[in-house]
Every structure is written in C-alpha cells, then in structure tokens.
Design an enzyme around this catalytic site. Structure first.
Site, short mmCIF file in Angstrom:
data_model
loop_
_atom_site.label_atom_id
_atom_site.label_comp_id
_atom_site.label_asym_id
_atom_site.label_seq_id
_atom_site.Cartn_x
_atom_site.Cartn_y
_atom_site.Cartn_z
N ARG A 35 0.83 -1.21 0.00
CA ARG A 35 0.00 0.00 0.00
C ARG A 35 0.86 1.26 0.00
O ARG A 35 0.53 2.26 0.63
CB ARG A 35 -0.98 0.00 1.18
CG ARG A 35 -1.92 -1.18 1.21
CD ARG A 35 -2.86 -1.20 0.00
NE ARG A 35 -3.64 -2.42 -0.03
CZ ARG A 35 -3.32 -3.50 -0.74
NH1 ARG A 35 -2.23 -3.52 -1.47
NH2 ARG A 35 -4.09 -4.56 -0.72
N SER B 93 -11.53 -0.06 2.63
CA SER B 93 -10.82 -0.71 3.74
C SER B 93 -10.11 0.35 4.58
O SER B 93 -9.31 1.13 4.08
CB SER B 93 -9.81 -1.70 3.15
OG SER B 93 -9.14 -2.37 4.18
N GLU C 116 -5.16 2.73 6.72
CA GLU C 116 -4.82 2.71 5.30
C GLU C 116 -5.44 3.93 4.63
O GLU C 116 -4.87 4.50 3.70
CB GLU C 116 -5.35 1.43 4.66
CG GLU C 116 -5.14 1.31 3.18
CD GLU C 116 -5.67 -0.02 2.64
OE1 GLU C 116 -6.51 0.02 1.72
OE2 GLU C 116 -5.27 -1.08 3.14
#
Length: 298
Positions: free
Chosen positions: A171, A221, A291
């Site tokens: 990520r 998410s 995130e």
C-alpha cells in the site's frame, strides 16, 4: 482572487467554495476553496503553475474513494480527475489516464482478452489513486502489472517514472513522499482466454459483493493488514461490529469497513477510527495502522 482565477484560468471548470461531501465516497467533507476539473494535461499544468505562482496550495483528490476529507474543508485548489479518464490499448499494454476508474480499465483488458488485471475488477478507486497506494486485492497488486507512469511534479513539470523508480511496497509508492501526482499509467498484461478472464472477474466481484458493505457510503478498507493478522477479524473479535459514533459505524457485514449510515461527519469517522485502534490494541495487543488517508482542516 476569484476574479483573477476566472480571468487567467478562463475556460477551465472551477467552482468556488464547493462542498466536497458531494464528491467523496464517504459523503463527508467540508468545502474546497477552489474545486477544479481539468479536461486534459494542458489544463492541469495551467492550474498548477498558476497556483504555484500565486503561492496557493493545491492537491489532487483523484476520485476520492479511499479518503476522508475533514469537515473544515481544504484551502486552495482541489483538483478532480473525473475528466482525465481516457483508456487506450497498444498490443498487450494498456495506458489509462489517472481519472479512469480501475474497474473500467479491467473491463477494457477483458474486451481485448488480456489477463493479469482481474484482481482489480472490484476495486472502486481511480487509476491514479491505485498507483499512488499500490492498490491490491486477492493476491494481486498494481506493482505486478505497472510498467511506468507519468507524474506531475510539485513544480508543475511532467515526468515519466518506471515501476522500479516507484519503489512499491505494501500500500505504498515513492509518490507518497515526493508530492508528485500520477496523471497516467501503463500496464503490461498478457494474452488470455476471454471466457476464463471474464469468469475470474465475475468470481472476484461476487466475493467482494458478498463480503463488503457496498450498499452504504464508506472509505473502503480502513486499516492496513497487520502482519500475521486480518484487521477485520481483530476488530470483530474485540466486539466492535456495529459500534457507532454519530452517524458512522463499524460495518456488521465486514468489520474492516466503516459505513456512513446516518448523515455522519468526518469527525465521526476520525473518532471511530481512534476508538477502534485503542479497543483492538487493548484486546489483542495489535495496534492497527490506518490505510485510509485523512486530509483537510478539522
């Protein structure tokens, strides 16, 4: 300043004090001082060079999927890429502008019987955002297929970076540190069987629909996957499914998501994220790391 903007950036769609909640996937966020919709890279360069010259802050919001904009809004220029969405195919390489939806790009790959992009068939973000954060799902990620991307530097210059130069991680990409903005990307795929690609895309999309609360506004998410664990499982084990602050709650369907069920605010999201981090750490000893990006003024 509004008059000067209209004069110097004539012909570009710019809106003043525009509520960002109309554009974000969470349906929260205060006003953008100047919200711009460039139609091409030339208009984008004009906006950035003007902003730099006038010392006005600027940022790109992409398509505002994996992001929370605070209730105080964002000063300066906020640039949306909704109109920078061209997708083209040359042999086994797909080039997509940053505002193109990742899902649309995977369907172009399917149309040309190109495999390797199936993992992204249900990811709701834009191509630019996906490269920025090395988006991934079901064992695949952008780093596996990206060849190169064009970026706009903070100074307003266009550069091409190879996948290696992007130094991808989980990520993460180098772009997160440089302040540059992705404006297009090239992906190398391989020839495949149209029906098999289609079936795999349908399977992954079905899995996503079963597991994720797509019926409510959300930021996707919320947390990165902790080493050796799953964030949703840890949150669920801490008894937090359905836990609500204001109008935002931990999804009953998938605890890794937070959904806006009743006119929630960005502060509701932030407070809920903070509570979940503390509660999960107290229960399991694992500290979750967000995130989702949180931007703007409180």
């Amino acid at each position: 300043m509004n008059e000067k903007i209209n004069q110097i950036l004539e012909g570009i769609d710019i809106r003043f004090q525009e509520p960002l909640k109309h554009y974000t996937f969470t349906k929260v966020g205060g006003n953008a001082e100047f919200l711009a919709f460039p139609r091409n890279q030339y208009e984008l360069k004009r906006i950035v060079q003007f902003a730099n010259q006038e010392q006005i802050p600027w940022m790109v919001l992409g398509n505002a999927s994996n992001i929370i904009v605070r209730d105080g809004g964002i000063p300066g220029f906020v640039i949306m890429f909704d109109r920078l969405r061209d997708i083209s195919v040359d042999g086994y390489v797909i080039e997509a502008e940053a505002g193109a939806k990742l899902i649309d790009t995977t369907h172009v790959a399917l149309h040309h019987s190109l495999k390797g992009f199936e993992f992204a068939s249900g990811i709701p973000g834009s191509v630019g955002g996906a490269v920025f954060m090395n988006a991934g799902a079901y064992g695949g990620e952008i780093a596996h297929v990206l060849v190169s991307c064009k970026v706009l530097t903070k100074e307003g210059e266009i550069e091409t970076l190879s996948a290696k130069e992007l130094a991808f991680g989980y990520r993460h990409s180098k772009i997160q540190e440089t302040g540059a903005v992705v404006i297009s990307a090239k992906f190398a795929l391989s020839p495949g069987n149209h029906e098999q690609i289609k079936q795999e895309m349908e399977r992954l999309t079905h899995l996503r629909q079963l597991k994720q609360p797509l019926e409510y506004p959300s930021c996707g998410s919320v947390f990165k996957r902790p080493v050796g664990h799953f964030a949703g499982q840890l949150i669920s084990e801490a008894g937090l499914k359905g836990y609500r602050i204001g109008g935002v709650e931990v999804s009953e369907k998938h605890a890794g998501f937070m959904v806006n069920v009743d006119n929630g605010t960005a502060k509701d999201y932030e407070d809920l994220i903070a509570h979940v981090i503390e509660a999960v750490e107290a229960h399991s000893g694992v500290r979750l790391e967000p995130e989702v990006r949180i931007i703007g003024q409180a």
